[in-house]
Scaffold this active site. Sequence first.
Site, PDB file in Angstrom:
ATOM      1  CE1 TYR A 158      -3.772  -2.854   5.031  1.00  0.00           C
ATOM      2  CE2 TYR A 158      -3.214  -0.709   4.105  1.00  0.00           C
ATOM      3  CZ  TYR A 158      -3.587  -2.025   3.936  1.00  0.00           C
ATOM      4  OH  TYR A 158      -3.770  -2.526   2.663  1.00  0.00           O
ATOM      5  CB  SER A 162      -0.898   0.010   1.240  1.00  0.00           C
ATOM      6  OG  SER A 162      -1.519   1.265   1.408  1.00  0.00           O
TER       7      SER A 162
END
Length: 245
Positions: free
Chosen positions: A156, A143
């Site tokens: 995350y 990501s």
Amino acid sequence: MPDLNGRIAVVTGASRGIGYHTALELAKAGAHVVAVARTTGGLEELDDEIQAAGGAATLVPMDLTAMDAIDRLGAAIFERWGTLDIFVANAGILGVISPVGHIEAKVFEQVMNVNVTATWRMIRTLEPLLAKSDQGRALLLSSGVANSCKPFWSAYAASKAAVECIGRVWAAETQRLPLRVVNVNPGATRTRMRAQAMPGEDPETLPHPSDVARKLVTLCGPELTTTGLLYDFRQDRMLSYHAPD
């Protein structure tokens, strides 16, 4: 689309989103897909679509926090096929969008277990099989927050930074093999996780998971010659990491 007839592919998080569509596109390209996910219903829907497209899949309903089950998966693939050509590490969870100090310990640990530890455990059990392939491919989904370190995304972001680090190290360790390892930043995509993170966003403004999936499948073909890089979907190009000092 590459010709993947006779190839064996493992896709985690295959019951929805990018994993679902990547598994479907791999099957359409001729690969036999070992689809791994926790949600049985999503896997069965995927299997129906793959069969309708003339492909074949093996469904593996599995919680990726069950580490012993991951170990058994590698052994089962070895017993049935003796090799593995493609590994797409797509499974992941968001956790919470929250200040660092407000995240519950159990939430942080779950994000790390699913996103990092399970990915490492999959690599450990699948690497001997991928090493037997004449065209091994491993795509690790990351990501943009792994590098942007966006506020409130600490768990995350940290997990995806760890995945990228593992991917780079693994690529360096296996660079003499036909195995190519690539980290992938799909960017903002029309998925359930994105809706969870950005509830006010119009999903129609985002690429569909199938768009990302088709590109991922091209990375599983013979034209991929580089390893240890980051593929950015939005830029549609490979990005190099900074060389160490």
